[in-house]
Design a protein around this motif. Structure first.
Motif, short mmCIF file in Angstrom:
data_model
loop_
_atom_site.label_atom_id
_atom_site.label_comp_id
_atom_site.label_asym_id
_atom_site.label_seq_id
_atom_site.Cartn_x
_atom_site.Cartn_y
_atom_site.Cartn_z
N LYS A 94 14.10 -17.61 33.35
CA LYS A 94 12.92 -17.48 34.19
C LYS A 94 12.84 -18.76 34.99
O LYS A 94 12.82 -19.85 34.40
CB LYS A 94 11.66 -17.33 33.32
CG LYS A 94 11.65 -16.01 32.56
CD LYS A 94 10.38 -15.83 31.76
CE LYS A 94 10.34 -14.41 31.20
NZ LYS A 94 9.13 -14.12 30.44
N GLY A 103 -1.91 -23.65 34.20
CA GLY A 103 -1.32 -22.96 33.06
C GLY A 103 -0.66 -23.88 32.05
O GLY A 103 -1.21 -24.91 31.66
N SER A 104 0.56 -23.49 31.63
CA SER A 104 1.23 -24.23 30.55
C SER A 104 1.56 -25.66 30.97
O SER A 104 1.64 -26.56 30.13
CB SER A 104 2.50 -23.49 30.12
OG SER A 104 3.50 -23.59 31.10
N TYR A 125 13.33 -21.58 32.15
CA TYR A 125 12.98 -21.12 30.80
C TYR A 125 14.02 -20.09 30.39
O TYR A 125 14.42 -19.24 31.20
CB TYR A 125 11.60 -20.45 30.80
CG TYR A 125 10.45 -21.40 31.10
CD1 TYR A 125 9.68 -21.94 30.08
CD2 TYR A 125 10.14 -21.74 32.42
CE1 TYR A 125 8.62 -22.81 30.36
CE2 TYR A 125 9.10 -22.61 32.71
CZ TYR A 125 8.35 -23.14 31.67
OH TYR A 125 7.31 -24.00 31.95
N ASP A 133 10.52 -17.71 25.08
CA ASP A 133 10.94 -18.26 26.37
C ASP A 133 10.85 -19.79 26.44
O ASP A 133 10.04 -20.33 27.22
CB ASP A 133 10.08 -17.67 27.51
CG ASP A 133 10.16 -16.16 27.60
OD1 ASP A 133 11.13 -15.58 27.08
OD2 ASP A 133 9.25 -15.56 28.19
N CYS A 206 2.76 -14.58 39.91
CA CYS A 206 2.40 -15.72 40.78
C CYS A 206 0.98 -16.14 40.42
O CYS A 206 0.17 -15.30 40.04
CB CYS A 206 2.32 -15.32 42.25
SG CYS A 206 3.83 -14.66 42.95
P1 TMP Z 1 2.88 -20.84 32.96
O1 TMP Z 1 1.95 -21.86 33.53
O2 TMP Z 1 2.25 -19.95 31.94
O3 TMP Z 1 4.15 -21.48 32.44
O4 TMP Z 1 3.32 -19.88 34.15
C1 TMP Z 1 3.83 -20.38 35.37
C2 TMP Z 1 3.94 -19.25 36.39
O5 TMP Z 1 4.98 -18.36 36.03
C3 TMP Z 1 2.69 -18.39 36.51
O6 TMP Z 1 2.55 -17.99 37.86
C4 TMP Z 1 2.97 -17.19 35.65
C5 TMP Z 1 4.46 -17.06 35.76
N1 TMP Z 1 5.12 -16.58 34.54
C6 TMP Z 1 5.52 -15.26 34.46
O7 TMP Z 1 5.33 -14.48 35.38
N2 TMP Z 1 6.15 -14.84 33.32
C7 TMP Z 1 6.40 -15.66 32.28
O8 TMP Z 1 6.95 -15.23 31.27
C8 TMP Z 1 5.98 -17.03 32.38
C9 TMP Z 1 6.21 -17.99 31.25
C10 TMP Z 1 5.34 -17.44 33.53
#
Ligand code: TMP
Length: 258
Positions: A94, A103-104, A125, A133, A206
């Motif tokens: 990813k 977020g994270s 990831y 992940d 997104c």
């Molecule tokens: P995060 O802040 O949770 O790491 O996500 C970062 C961006 O990536 C956010 O726009 C959501 C997207 N994302 C996904 O679409 N699928 C996933 O499995 C993860 C970890 C993040």
């Protein structure tokens, strides 16, 4: 009527065998699922109409990206919920591009959400539900053979080009592209192999904030138990000009052929 062969069911899509060799049909579901990345827990539910809107948004964005030279797996839309795509070998990564802390990333570094990053950051990831992940280094990617150094370079440069283009496109309709996740695949054509953008680009993967109010217009509304989840998706489609003002998905209905 012949039954289609289902190849895979993911959280937001079902993948069927396509009508021609080397093609697949991606069917967009209304199912919603927040990812569990070791920081937030997984949550599932349904957002009525999400599949129709994401199919349309992803079609729109992939088409715009291919117009500016980004290779994608998208072929054409088939109906409200389905699109025809090229069959690719998905690279098990990813790729997350971040422009603003959220977020994270906010949790990992103890930063406030909404702070602009000094420059865009690309993270990798490893796609593994079992391992949730994990964030990985290029060293892991090459050592475990998930992608070659050339493929990593290609994904990194494509990701930054995609980010530049989409940031501008969204800014033009009053939306800040905070971050997003994309996936790439290997497309084999005779003796050639190309890295192409695969999966989807939609408010499911997104973070999209209203540029004036910071209102969230994406899956975070679901992840964070907020109201008006479907409305956020509709608003993105409406501003992109692919959803009529009355809120109904873009469906011209039957029409006389002259
Ligand atoms: P995060 O802040 O949770 O790491 O996500 C970062 C961006 O990536 C956010 O726009 C959501 C997207 N994302 C996904 O679409 N699928 C996933 O499995 C993860 C970890 C993040």
């Amino acid at each position: 009527m012949a039954r289609r062969r289902q190849l895979f069911e993911g959280r937001a899509k079902v993948i069927f065998e396509g009508p021609e060799p080397g093609t697949l049909v991606a069917h967009f579901k209304d199912d919603a699922c927040s990812e569990s990345n070791g920081i937030t827990e997984r949550k599932t539910g349904t957002i009525i109409g999400k599949g129709v809107i994401n199919n349309r948004i992803s079609e729109y964005l992939m088409t715009k990206l291919s117009e500016v030279g980004v290779p994608t797996h998208f072929v054409r839309s088939l109906n409200m919920r389905e699109q025809l795509v090229r069959a690719v070998e998905i690279i098990p990564l990813k790729v997350v591009v971040r422009n603003v802390v959220a977020g994270s990333f906010a949790e990992r570094f103890g930063l406030a959400e909404g702070e602009a990053l000094p420059r865009s950051i690309v993270e990798l990831y490893y796609k593994s539900d079992q391992l949730k992940d994990p964030l990985v280094l290029e060293e892991h990617v090459t050592a475990f053979g998930w992608a070659s150094p050339f493929e990593i370079e290609e994904m990194m440069s494509l990701s930054l080009r995609i980010n530049d283009f989409l940031s501008g496109l969204f800014m033009g309709i009053g939306i800040r592209l905070i971050d997003f996740k994309i996936e790439f695949g290997r497309l084999y054509e005779s003796d050639q192999m190309r890295i192409v953008l695969a999966d989807e680009i939609s408010p499911d993967n997104c973070r999209l904030w209203d540029a004036k109010t910071d209102e969230k217009l994406d899956l975070d509304r679901f992840r964070r138990d907020m109201d008006k989840i479907a409305e956020g998706y509709q608003e993105v489609a409406r501003r992109l000009g692919i959803l009529p003002e009355n809120g109904e998905p873009d469906n011209p209905g039957p029409r006389l052929v002259k």
